[in-house]
Design a protein around this motif. Structure first.
Motif, short mmCIF file in Angstrom:
data_model
loop_
_atom_site.label_atom_id
_atom_site.label_comp_id
_atom_site.label_asym_id
_atom_site.label_seq_id
_atom_site.Cartn_x
_atom_site.Cartn_y
_atom_site.Cartn_z
N GLY A 144 -6.91 -31.09 -1.73
CA GLY A 144 -5.54 -30.99 -1.23
C GLY A 144 -4.54 -31.43 -2.31
O GLY A 144 -4.92 -31.92 -3.37
N TYR A 145 -3.25 -31.24 -2.03
CA TYR A 145 -2.21 -31.63 -2.96
C TYR A 145 -1.76 -33.06 -2.69
O TYR A 145 -1.75 -33.52 -1.54
N ILE A 146 -1.33 -33.74 -3.76
CA ILE A 146 -0.72 -35.05 -3.60
C ILE A 146 0.26 -35.25 -4.75
O ILE A 146 0.07 -34.71 -5.85
N GLY A 147 1.33 -36.01 -4.51
CA GLY A 147 2.29 -36.34 -5.55
C GLY A 147 2.05 -37.76 -6.03
O GLY A 147 2.06 -38.70 -5.22
N ILE A 148 1.79 -37.94 -7.32
CA ILE A 148 1.58 -39.26 -7.91
C ILE A 148 2.63 -39.46 -8.99
O ILE A 148 2.65 -38.73 -9.99
N ASP A 149 3.54 -40.41 -8.78
CA ASP A 149 4.66 -40.62 -9.70
C ASP A 149 5.39 -39.31 -9.99
O ASP A 149 5.81 -39.04 -11.12
N GLY A 150 5.48 -38.46 -8.96
CA GLY A 150 6.23 -37.21 -9.09
C GLY A 150 5.44 -36.07 -9.68
O GLY A 150 6.00 -34.99 -9.88
N ILE A 151 4.14 -36.27 -9.95
CA ILE A 151 3.31 -35.22 -10.52
C ILE A 151 2.53 -34.54 -9.41
O ILE A 151 1.84 -35.21 -8.64
N SER A 152 2.61 -33.23 -9.33
CA SER A 152 1.81 -32.48 -8.37
C SER A 152 0.38 -32.40 -8.89
O SER A 152 0.12 -31.82 -9.94
N LEU A 153 -0.56 -33.00 -8.14
CA LEU A 153 -1.96 -33.03 -8.56
C LEU A 153 -2.87 -32.63 -7.42
O LEU A 153 -2.51 -32.76 -6.24
N THR A 154 -4.05 -32.13 -7.77
CA THR A 154 -5.07 -31.77 -6.79
C THR A 154 -6.03 -32.94 -6.62
O THR A 154 -6.52 -33.50 -7.61
N VAL A 155 -6.30 -33.29 -5.37
CA VAL A 155 -7.23 -34.38 -5.08
C VAL A 155 -8.64 -33.92 -5.45
O VAL A 155 -9.10 -32.87 -5.01
N GLY A 156 -9.33 -34.73 -6.25
CA GLY A 156 -10.68 -34.38 -6.65
C GLY A 156 -11.71 -34.76 -5.62
O GLY A 156 -12.57 -33.95 -5.23
N GLU A 157 -11.63 -35.99 -5.13
CA GLU A 157 -12.62 -36.51 -4.18
C GLU A 157 -11.99 -37.65 -3.42
O GLU A 157 -11.17 -38.39 -3.94
N VAL A 158 -12.38 -37.80 -2.14
CA VAL A 158 -11.91 -38.91 -1.30
C VAL A 158 -13.12 -39.72 -0.86
O VAL A 158 -14.11 -39.17 -0.38
N ARG A 159 -13.04 -41.03 -1.06
CA ARG A 159 -14.10 -41.95 -0.60
C ARG A 159 -13.44 -43.08 0.17
O ARG A 159 -12.77 -43.92 -0.41
N GLU A 160 -13.62 -43.07 1.49
CA GLU A 160 -13.01 -44.07 2.36
C GLU A 160 -11.50 -44.15 2.09
O GLU A 160 -10.79 -43.21 2.37
N HIS A 161 -11.04 -45.26 1.51
CA HIS A 161 -9.59 -45.42 1.32
C HIS A 161 -9.19 -45.29 -0.15
O HIS A 161 -8.19 -45.87 -0.58
N ARG A 162 -9.96 -44.50 -0.91
CA ARG A 162 -9.60 -44.25 -2.30
C ARG A 162 -9.85 -42.79 -2.62
O ARG A 162 -10.62 -42.12 -1.95
N VAL A 180 1.47 -46.91 -8.53
CA VAL A 180 2.05 -45.57 -8.64
C VAL A 180 2.68 -45.18 -7.31
O VAL A 180 2.27 -45.64 -6.25
N ASN A 181 3.71 -44.34 -7.39
CA ASN A 181 4.37 -43.83 -6.19
C ASN A 181 3.56 -42.68 -5.61
O ASN A 181 3.10 -41.80 -6.34
N ILE A 182 3.45 -42.65 -4.28
CA ILE A 182 2.66 -41.63 -3.59
C ILE A 182 3.53 -40.85 -2.62
O ILE A 182 4.26 -41.43 -1.81
N GLU A 183 3.46 -39.52 -2.73
CA GLU A 183 4.03 -38.63 -1.72
C GLU A 183 2.94 -37.64 -1.32
O GLU A 183 2.45 -36.89 -2.15
N VAL A 184 2.55 -37.69 -0.04
CA VAL A 184 1.52 -36.76 0.40
C VAL A 184 2.13 -35.39 0.63
O VAL A 184 3.35 -35.23 0.76
N ASP A 185 1.27 -34.38 0.64
CA ASP A 185 1.72 -33.02 0.87
C ASP A 185 2.38 -32.93 2.24
O ASP A 185 1.75 -33.24 3.26
N PRO A 186 3.66 -32.54 2.33
CA PRO A 186 4.36 -32.55 3.61
C PRO A 186 3.75 -31.61 4.65
O PRO A 186 3.81 -31.89 5.85
N GLN A 187 3.17 -30.49 4.21
CA GLN A 187 2.55 -29.58 5.17
C GLN A 187 1.30 -30.22 5.79
O GLN A 187 1.07 -30.11 6.99
#
Length: 202
Positions: free
Chosen positions: A137-155, A179-186
């Motif tokens: 999925g998409y996530i914004g990290i410090d304003g950078i649009s990045l693709t999530v590679g892997e999710v493990r529990e709360h990381r 870092v600042n986090i903005e999740v994909d609004p959709q």
């Protein structure tokens, strides 16, 4: 609206602190200054701020206490560099994903794995944000649009190519950084809607 495609990292030149309030000035490049007017929206590490004064190549912005508390902008010092993106215009190419510039939280870098042509960064999320983050999925990290590679529990992790490391502050982020986090609004809209529907059904 922003796209998450960082245009430059720029220097924080001046910081003026007042009670529950702060202003700072960034040194903009000629390209960033083009067409900039007072009241324009500019993302600072993904946080949308309004240009309040332009003095040559220095552009000033005001930060309220809520912004200082919720983002990593309150920890900046003069000489630091941050990611900057001007607001998107209709007709612009959307190379990242739609972002509002409204930061949901800060999160801590917990692990950095460097290889020859890649950098993998693991970030610990607050538990209430984890539900919005999915593999690929998409996530914004410090304003950078990045693709999530892997999710493990709360990381989760992201994988960075050399271009991203060169153009953004992710090239020098280290363990312990916030870092600042903005999740994909959709994604957020879908998750929140499903939760409301399930709650209404009892």
């Amino acid at each position: 609206m922003f796209t998450g495609i960082v245009q430059a990292t720029v220097e924080v030149v001046h910081i003026e602190k007042k009670k529950d309030f702060q202003s700072h000035a960034l040194r903009f490049t000629e390209a960033l200054l083009e067409g900039l007017s007072l009241g324009a929206s500019v993302a600072h590490n993904g946080c949308c701020l309004t240009a309040t004064k332009v003095e040559g190549d220095l552009v000033w912005f005001d930060l309220m206490q809520a912004t200082l508390n919720l983002t990593n902008l309150g920890t900046l010092a003069e000489g630091d560099k941050i990611n900057v993106e001007r607001a998107a215009k209709f007709g612009d190419e959307i190379g990242g994903h739609s972002m509002s510039g409204h930061i949901m939280c800060t999160a801590q870098v917990s692990e950095v794995i460097d290889t020859e042509n890649n950098r993998q960064v693991w970030i610990d999320l607050p538990k209430h944000i984890t539900k919005y983050v999915f593999d690929k999925g998409y996530i914004g990290i410090d304003g950078i649009s990045l693709t999530v590679g892997e999710v493990r529990e709360h990381r989760f992790c992201v994988n960075l190519i050399p271009e991203t490391m060169l153009r953004t502050n992710m090239g020098w982020r280290k363990v312990g950084d916030k870092v600042n986090i903005e999740v994909d609004p959709q994604t957020q809209a879908v998750v929140d809607t499903v939760e409301r529907v399930l709650a209404a059904r009892g």
